[in-house]
Design a protein around this motif. Structure first.
Motif, PDB file in Angstrom:
ATOM      1  N   SER A 256     108.577 -39.269  59.906  1.00 47.34           N
ATOM      2  CA  SER A 256     107.854 -37.991  59.853  1.00 47.34           C
ATOM      3  C   SER A 256     106.626 -38.087  58.965  1.00 47.34           C
ATOM      4  N   MET A 257     106.759 -38.768  57.814  1.00 49.55           N
ATOM      5  CA  MET A 257     105.625 -38.865  56.894  1.00 49.55           C
ATOM      6  C   MET A 257     104.496 -39.700  57.482  1.00 49.55           C
ATOM      7  N   LEU A 258     104.837 -40.803  58.163  1.00 58.97           N
ATOM      8  CA  LEU A 258     103.813 -41.640  58.787  1.00 58.97           C
ATOM      9  C   LEU A 258     103.103 -40.880  59.906  1.00 58.97           C
ATOM     10  N   CYS A 259     103.858 -40.151  60.714  1.00 57.74           N
ATOM     11  CA  CYS A 259     103.253 -39.370  61.801  1.00 57.74           C
ATOM     12  C   CYS A 259     102.373 -38.252  61.251  1.00 57.74           C
ATOM     13  N   LEU A 260     102.839 -37.580  60.200  1.00 53.35           N
ATOM     14  CA  LEU A 260     102.061 -36.503  59.590  1.00 53.35           C
ATOM     15  C   LEU A 260     100.750 -37.025  59.023  1.00 53.35           C
ATOM     16  N   ALA A 261     100.806 -38.187  58.361  1.00 53.12           N
ATOM     17  CA  ALA A 261      99.577 -38.763  57.803  1.00 53.12           C
ATOM     18  C   ALA A 261      98.592 -39.109  58.911  1.00 53.12           C
ATOM     19  N   ALA A 262      99.075 -39.730  59.982  1.00 52.04           N
ATOM     20  CA  ALA A 262      98.181 -40.104  61.087  1.00 52.04           C
ATOM     21  C   ALA A 262      97.574 -38.873  61.755  1.00 52.04           C
ATOM     22  N   LYS A 263      98.378 -37.846  61.967  1.00 50.22           N
ATOM     23  CA  LYS A 263      97.870 -36.616  62.582  1.00 50.22           C
ATOM     24  C   LYS A 263      96.890 -35.881  61.681  1.00 50.22           C
ATOM     25  N   SER A 264      96.943 -36.182  60.379  1.00 47.54           N
ATOM     26  CA  SER A 264      96.019 -35.556  59.421  1.00 47.54           C
ATOM     27  C   SER A 264      94.715 -36.328  59.278  1.00 47.54           C
ATOM     28  N   GLY A 265      94.551 -37.391  60.057  1.00 48.10           N
ATOM     29  CA  GLY A 265      93.308 -38.142  60.039  1.00 48.10           C
ATOM     30  C   GLY A 265      93.325 -39.386  59.173  1.00 48.10           C
ATOM     31  N   VAL A 266      94.475 -39.723  58.586  1.00 53.30           N
ATOM     32  CA  VAL A 266      94.580 -40.941  57.795  1.00 53.30           C
ATOM     33  C   VAL A 266      94.728 -42.130  58.746  1.00 53.30           C
ATOM     34  N   ASP A 267      94.029 -43.217  58.452  1.00 52.50           N
ATOM     35  CA  ASP A 267      94.116 -44.436  59.244  1.00 52.50           C
ATOM     36  C   ASP A 267      95.402 -45.175  58.852  1.00 52.50           C
ATOM     37  N   VAL A 268      96.450 -44.980  59.632  1.00 56.35           N
ATOM     38  CA  VAL A 268      97.753 -45.584  59.336  1.00 56.35           C
ATOM     39  C   VAL A 268      97.956 -46.785  60.245  1.00 56.35           C
ATOM     40  N   ARG A 269      98.160 -47.956  59.637  1.00 54.72           N
ATOM     41  CA  ARG A 269      98.375 -49.181  60.401  1.00 54.72           C
ATOM     42  C   ARG A 269      99.622 -49.898  59.884  1.00 54.72           C
ATOM     43  N   ILE A 270     100.388 -50.445  60.814  1.00 53.68           N
ATOM     44  CA  ILE A 270     101.593 -51.192  60.467  1.00 53.68           C
ATOM     45  C   ILE A 270     101.568 -52.514  61.215  1.00 53.68           C
ATOM     46  N   THR A 271     101.751 -53.605  60.482  1.00 52.55           N
ATOM     47  CA  THR A 271     101.796 -54.929  61.095  1.00 52.55           C
ATOM     48  C   THR A 271     103.208 -55.487  61.003  1.00 52.55           C
ATOM     49  N   VAL A 272     103.730 -55.944  62.142  1.00 53.60           N
ATOM     50  CA  VAL A 272     105.080 -56.499  62.246  1.00 53.60           C
ATOM     51  C   VAL A 272     104.982 -57.855  62.956  1.00 53.60           C
ATOM     52  N   PRO A 273     106.057 -58.622  62.998  1.00 55.90           N
ATOM     53  CA  PRO A 273     106.009 -59.931  63.668  1.00 55.90           C
ATOM     54  C   PRO A 273     105.842 -59.814  65.183  1.00 55.90           C
ATOM     55  N   HIS A 274     105.329 -60.876  65.773  1.00 57.96           N
ATOM     56  CA  HIS A 274     105.335 -61.012  67.234  1.00 57.96           C
ATOM     57  C   HIS A 274     106.444 -61.973  67.669  1.00 57.96           C
ATOM     58  N   ILE A 275     106.743 -62.955  66.813  1.00 60.55           N
ATOM     59  CA  ILE A 275     107.848 -63.879  67.074  1.00 60.55           C
ATOM     60  C   ILE A 275     108.988 -63.479  66.140  1.00 60.55           C
ATOM     61  N   PRO A 276     110.099 -62.987  66.668  1.00 59.23           N
ATOM     62  CA  PRO A 276     111.162 -62.444  65.814  1.00 59.23           C
ATOM     63  C   PRO A 276     112.068 -63.529  65.247  1.00 59.23           C
ATOM     64  N   ASP A 277     112.719 -63.210  64.131  1.00 62.25           N
ATOM     65  CA  ASP A 277     113.776 -64.081  63.619  1.00 62.25           C
ATOM     66  C   ASP A 277     115.151 -63.581  64.060  1.00 62.25           C
ATOM     67  N   LYS A 278     115.242 -62.292  64.419  1.00 64.29           N
ATOM     68  CA  LYS A 278     116.500 -61.710  64.914  1.00 64.29           C
ATOM     69  C   LYS A 278     116.145 -60.842  66.121  1.00 64.29           C
ATOM     70  N   ARG A 279     116.529 -61.272  67.307  1.00 60.53           N
ATOM     71  CA  ARG A 279     116.080 -60.611  68.535  1.00 60.53           C
ATOM     72  C   ARG A 279     116.591 -59.177  68.656  1.00 60.53           C
ATOM     73  N   MET A 280     117.818 -58.933  68.257  1.00 61.31           N
ATOM     74  CA  MET A 280     118.356 -57.586  68.360  1.00 61.31           C
ATOM     75  C   MET A 280     117.600 -56.632  67.438  1.00 61.31           C
ATOM     76  N   VAL A 281     117.313 -57.094  66.216  1.00 57.85           N
ATOM     77  CA  VAL A 281     116.563 -56.271  65.267  1.00 57.85           C
ATOM     78  C   VAL A 281     115.142 -56.045  65.770  1.00 57.85           C
ATOM     79  N   PHE A 282     114.556 -57.068  66.397  1.00 58.42           N
ATOM     80  CA  PHE A 282     113.205 -56.948  66.935  1.00 58.42           C
ATOM     81  C   PHE A 282     113.167 -55.919  68.068  1.00 58.42           C
ATOM     82  N   MET A 283     114.195 -55.919  68.912  1.00 66.05           N
ATOM     83  CA  MET A 283     114.277 -54.924  69.981  1.00 66.05           C
ATOM     84  C   MET A 283     114.336 -53.516  69.385  1.00 66.05           C
TER      85      MET A 283
END
Length: 514
Positions: A380-407
């Protein structure tokens, strides 16, 4: 015969044996006992109801409670027994009492400003110019007891390789003591070089102590290596030792990464003491990690963090003066506030810190995390910040170490992107960094993943940096990481087939337990 006996007495084998035996006994109750006697069946049903009510009344995250209740209700006949034997997340009462006594002593050390600790006198949060950052600093101090410091130089390391080089150099300069606490220690290039330095330092009279997590290092730190270290004079301690029994406790691990040298230098970040963290071996493509080095008065908080966990199995030293830094002549601009979850306290401290950073953002919030399994508050806080005009960016892996967690991580994309949050996958490999930077004014670097296990179950640590020059280095490194990453569109986030979407929905229910 000797090798067979050694295998049968191995902790991993014994633990697996007891776990399978426990599952077998539960199956026995399900298939036989509850069918033989209607009264036993009714008693098990009542136990399930009692356990459900107990879980619901617990002061914890609703999603976590729901994830516990569903298996109890699904396996209604034996759900209560399953929970009592394997589902209890809390620390045993006797150990909890010990932890609380240690926390009292730790609070005293952190608040000490006289005699030998005079040089570590913390500054008042009111000295921070920005009112939002003052509020954050005061929250950490009031809620967890960790003060804010100046007179501390902060160096940021954008990779495990640079962290490794700096840590090795600092260890070689140690004259009085070395304290190391890591989730994973694994023999290889990284650890072998460090351990050789530690063994040489012991010969010169340096006090060397190492804490490793017993589950995190279960398959990596073997008997021979432990014997080699102990024979060389290094003091070793397994945190929350896992003993073969019917009550297997995999929660409440120490996920912290701490190195303190002579009380004046401290390291933390995402890097464990294993080769994939410095790309000496390839596990999931290129391994992106980060860390920081604190030189100055703020290192004292990390010294106290280490001593608090060391004291779970050893007496807390009456005289802490040998561990106090001689001080530095730092002229660093800005403030540093290390903090950690305290043993025996369910603070969700790191999550509350991150929520306040997001809430105070005006221009941008950039986040690195290996896992994106969010509770309702963070979402909710991340969505609220983005909707308020804050540039919110999140970087995550592309190659996972745990496939279930990545899903499961990918199951959170659509809602965030729809609200305006930008999601990037690091195409060269795996992001293991845990950091947040905002508005060129404040940053967090530490050990906490954005998942339930880190936020609610494990012990974590880190540091908040206020108006320090290296905050721009953290921002620039994040943007360089984004340049190597693929931005995920809403269409792609929603583009999975119906079976994948169904699997993600089911996994989301049990996210707090993974």
């Amino acid at each position: 015969m000797k090798r067979l006996l050694k295998l049968l007495t191995n902790k991993i084998i014994l633990t697996l044996f007891f776990f399978l035996l426990e599952v077998g006994l539960l199956a026995f109750f399900l298939l036989v006992v509850s069918q033989v006697s209607i009264w036993i069946y009714i008693a098990l049903k009542i136990l399930g109801i009692i356990v459900t009510v107990a879980v619901m009344s617990r002061d914890s995250n609703p999603a976590y409670k729901l994830a516990l209740i569903i298996p109890i209700l699904v396996f209604s006949s034996i759900g209560g027994i399953i929970y009592l034997s394997m589902g209890r997340p809390r620390t045993p009462r006797r150990k909890l009492k010990r932890m609380q006594a240690i926390n009292t002593a730790v609070d005293s050390l952190l608040g000490e400003t006289q005699d030998a600790l005079q040089q570590h006198m913390n500054v008042d949060p009111d000295e921070i110019d920005d009112p939002q950052l003052r509020r954050l600093s005061r929250f950490i101090q009031n809620d967890a007891g960790f003060p804010v410091y100046n007179q501390t130089d902060v160096d940021y390391f954008p990779s495990g390789e640079t962290y490794y080089a700096a840590l090795k150099a600092a260890l070689q300069k140690a004259e009085r003591f070395i304290f190391l606490e890591y989730f994973i220690i694994e023999p290889g290039l990284f650890w072998n070089e460090l351990s050789d330095i530690l063994l040489e330092k012991v010969k010169t009279g340096v006090d060397v102590r190492v804490i490793y997590d017993d589950v995190g290092s279960l398959f990596t730190l073997g008997r021979k290596e432990k014997k080699r270290l102990r024979d060389g004079g290094i003091q070793l301690m397994a945190f929350n030792r896992m003993t073969p029994s019917f009550d297997i406790r995999l929660n409440n691990r120490s996920h912290r990464k701490i190195a303190v040298i002579d009380g004046s230098v401290a390291f933390t970040g995402g890097v464990n003491l294993a080769d994939e963290y410095i790309n000496a071996v390839e596990r999931c493509g290129h391994w992106k990690d980060t860390g920081i080095r604190l030189t100055g008065t703020a290192a004292w908080s990390f010294t106290v963090m280490f001593l608090s966990f060391w004291s779970l199995e050893h007496d807390l030293d009456d005289d802490v003066s040998p561990y106090v830094s001689a001080g530095t002549d730092s002229e660093n601009i800005g403030f540093v506030q290390p903090f950690a979850d305290k043993a025996g306290q369910n603070l969700q401290l790191t999550e509350n810190v991150l929520l306040q950073i997001i809430n105070s953002a005006k221009d941008y919030v950039y986040i690195n995390t290996p896992y994106l399994i969010l509770d309702n508050e963070l979402t909710s806080m991340l969505c609220l910040a983005a909707k308020s005009g804050v540039d919110v960016r999140i970087t995550v892996p592309h190659i996972p170490d745990k496939r279930m967690v990545f899903m499961m991580t990918r199951s959170f994309y659509a809602r965030l992107i729809e609200a305006g949050v930008k999601i990037y996958e690091y195409t060269p490999g795996f992001v293991h960094a845990k950091s947040m930077v905002s508005d060129n004014k404040v940053a967090y670097v530490g050990t906490c993943n954005l998942d339930y296990r880190s936020l609610y179950l494990h012990f974590e640590c880190g540091a908040v940096l206020y108006e320090c020059p290296c905050i721009r280095d953290i921002r620039d490194d994040y943007l360089a990481t984004v340049a190597l990453s693929e931005e995920i569109t809403y269409k792609k986030a929603r583009g999975a087939n119906i079976f994948v979407r169904l699997a993600r929905s089911v996994l989301r229910i049990f996210a707090p337990l993974l």
